[in-house]
Design a protein around this motif. Structure first.
Motif, PDB file in Angstrom:
ATOM      1  N   ALA A  88       0.815  -1.208   0.000  1.00  0.00           N
ATOM      2  CA  ALA A  88       0.000   0.000   0.000  1.00  0.00           C
ATOM      3  C   ALA A  88       0.850   1.259   0.000  1.00  0.00           C
ATOM      4  CB  ALA A  88      -0.926   0.013   1.218  1.00  0.00           C
ATOM      5  N   GLY A  89       2.163   1.094  -0.012  1.00  0.00           N
ATOM      6  CA  GLY A  89       3.082   2.220   0.009  1.00  0.00           C
ATOM      7  C   GLY A  89       4.483   1.700  -0.245  1.00  0.00           C
ATOM      8  N   SER A  90       5.468   2.509   0.076  1.00  0.00           N
ATOM      9  CA  SER A  90       6.843   2.108  -0.211  1.00  0.00           C
ATOM     10  C   SER A  90       7.776   2.584   0.898  1.00  0.00           C
ATOM     11  CB  SER A  90       7.294   2.698  -1.550  1.00  0.00           C
ATOM     12  OG  SER A  90       7.242   4.116  -1.507  1.00  0.00           O
ATOM     13  N   ALA A  91       8.957   1.988   0.888  1.00  0.00           N
ATOM     14  CA  ALA A  91      10.050   2.399   1.774  1.00  0.00           C
ATOM     15  C   ALA A  91      11.240   2.707   0.891  1.00  0.00           C
ATOM     16  CB  ALA A  91      10.379   1.278   2.755  1.00  0.00           C
ATOM     17  N   GLN A  92      12.108   3.578   1.386  1.00  0.00           N
ATOM     18  CA  GLN A  92      13.275   3.983   0.617  1.00  0.00           C
ATOM     19  C   GLN A  92      14.548   3.775   1.419  1.00  0.00           C
ATOM     20  OE1 GLN A  92      12.548   8.043  -0.553  1.00  0.00           O
ATOM     21  NE2 GLN A  92      11.099   7.446  -2.123  1.00  0.00           N
ATOM     22  N   LEU A  93      15.652   3.888   0.729  1.00  0.00           N
ATOM     23  CA  LEU A  93      16.965   3.767   1.335  1.00  0.00           C
ATOM     24  C   LEU A  93      17.039   4.610   2.605  1.00  0.00           C
ATOM     25  CD1 LEU A  93      19.870   2.648   0.961  1.00  0.00           C
ATOM     26  CD2 LEU A  93      20.385   4.753  -0.280  1.00  0.00           C
ATOM     27  N   THR A 115       0.488  -9.277   9.792  1.00  0.00           N
ATOM     28  CA  THR A 115       1.507  -8.290  10.121  1.00  0.00           C
ATOM     29  C   THR A 115       1.310  -7.072   9.241  1.00  0.00           C
ATOM     30  OG1 THR A 115       3.863  -7.979  10.610  1.00  0.00           O
ATOM     31  CG2 THR A 115       3.339  -9.115   8.546  1.00  0.00           C
ATOM     32  N   TYR A 116       1.713  -5.937   9.753  1.00  0.00           N
ATOM     33  CA  TYR A 116       1.588  -4.666   9.045  1.00  0.00           C
ATOM     34  C   TYR A 116       2.917  -3.947   9.132  1.00  0.00           C
ATOM     35  CZ  TYR A 116      -3.275  -5.855   9.669  1.00  0.00           C
ATOM     36  OH  TYR A 116      -4.471  -6.522   9.654  1.00  0.00           O
ATOM     37  N   ALA A 117       3.459  -3.544   7.974  1.00  0.00           N
ATOM     38  CA  ALA A 117       4.733  -2.822   7.946  1.00  0.00           C
ATOM     39  C   ALA A 117       4.466  -1.329   7.941  1.00  0.00           C
ATOM     40  CB  ALA A 117       5.543  -3.208   6.720  1.00  0.00           C
ATOM     41  N   HIS A 118       5.296  -0.629   8.703  1.00  0.00           N
ATOM     42  CA  HIS A 118       5.193   0.824   8.814  1.00  0.00           C
ATOM     43  C   HIS A 118       6.547   1.476   8.564  1.00  0.00           C
ATOM     44  CE1 HIS A 118       1.837  -0.671  11.263  1.00  0.00           C
ATOM     45  NE2 HIS A 118       1.243   0.464  10.997  1.00  0.00           N
ATOM     46  N   VAL A 119       6.500   2.640   7.958  1.00  0.00           N
ATOM     47  CA  VAL A 119       7.628   3.564   7.926  1.00  0.00           C
ATOM     48  C   VAL A 119       7.110   4.800   8.641  1.00  0.00           C
ATOM     49  CG1 VAL A 119       9.139   4.988   6.504  1.00  0.00           C
ATOM     50  CG2 VAL A 119       8.607   2.654   5.792  1.00  0.00           C
ATOM     51  N   GLY A 120       7.598   5.019   9.850  1.00  0.00           N
ATOM     52  CA  GLY A 120       7.005   6.055  10.689  1.00  0.00           C
ATOM     53  C   GLY A 120       5.574   5.661  10.994  1.00  0.00           C
ATOM     54  N   GLU A 121       4.648   6.558  10.767  1.00  0.00           N
ATOM     55  CA  GLU A 121       3.228   6.278  10.993  1.00  0.00           C
ATOM     56  C   GLU A 121       2.528   5.739   9.754  1.00  0.00           C
ATOM     57  OE1 GLU A 121       1.650   6.446  14.000  1.00  0.00           O
ATOM     58  OE2 GLU A 121       3.685   6.792  14.726  1.00  0.00           O
ATOM     59  N   LYS A 122       3.229   5.727   8.638  1.00  0.00           N
ATOM     60  CA  LYS A 122       2.637   5.303   7.364  1.00  0.00           C
ATOM     61  C   LYS A 122       2.668   3.783   7.227  1.00  0.00           C
ATOM     62  CE  LYS A 122       4.921   5.730   3.496  1.00  0.00           C
ATOM     63  NZ  LYS A 122       5.586   6.164   2.265  1.00  0.00           N
TER      64      LYS A 122
END
Length: 138
Positions: A88-93, A115-122
């Motif tokens: 549903a979104g992406s992560a970056q370097l 499981t749910y992956a987050h980058v910060g609150e996203k």
């Protein structure tokens, strides 16, 4: 441990050649369950600088399996039967990617978890897994 790893996270020491290759991976136990995380490195990224879906899938499988296996307290042997993943979104370097795992049920023959992956609150990934519980037979 590098200074940029958030407080409370520890390196996953129960490893394998594959986890050694994609790691380091980290974990933290919370009241809500197991969290598995990694700092996005160049080796995790595609040519556009985004974390590859294969890495996110790998981390989701580890978070689901370790969560259902009661890591680090338990040693219940399981193998992945099915995993479903949605991006549903992406992560970056450089991003700190955290998988928060919710175990639905662990039975004699099968275990179920999300499981749910987050980058910060996203929230960037949701995944669910089914695992066959091994009873000592291959």
């Amino acid at each position: 441990m590098p200074d940029d790893i958030p407080a409370g996270f520890q390196v996953i020491s129960r490893s394998s050649p594959y986890i050694d290759m994609v790691g380091p991976l980290y974990y933290k136990l919370t009241d809500e369950g197991l969290q598995v995380a990694f700092r996005a490195e160049e080796k995790h990224c595609n040519s556009r600088g985004f974390v590859h879906g294969g890495m996110l899938s790998t981390a989701a499988d580890i978070a689901l399996g370790y969560g259902a296996g009661d890591f680090p307290n338990g040693n219940r042997a399981m193998v992945t039967t099915s995993i479903t993943i949605d991006f549903a979104g992406s992560a970056q370097l450089g991003d700190w990617v955290v998988f928060k795992t919710d175990v639905q049920k662990v039975g004699r023959m099968a275990a179920f978890a999300n499981t749910y992956a987050h980058v910060g609150e996203k929230r960037i990934v949701r995944a669910s897994g089914i695992f066959s519980v091994l009873d000592g037979r291959s």
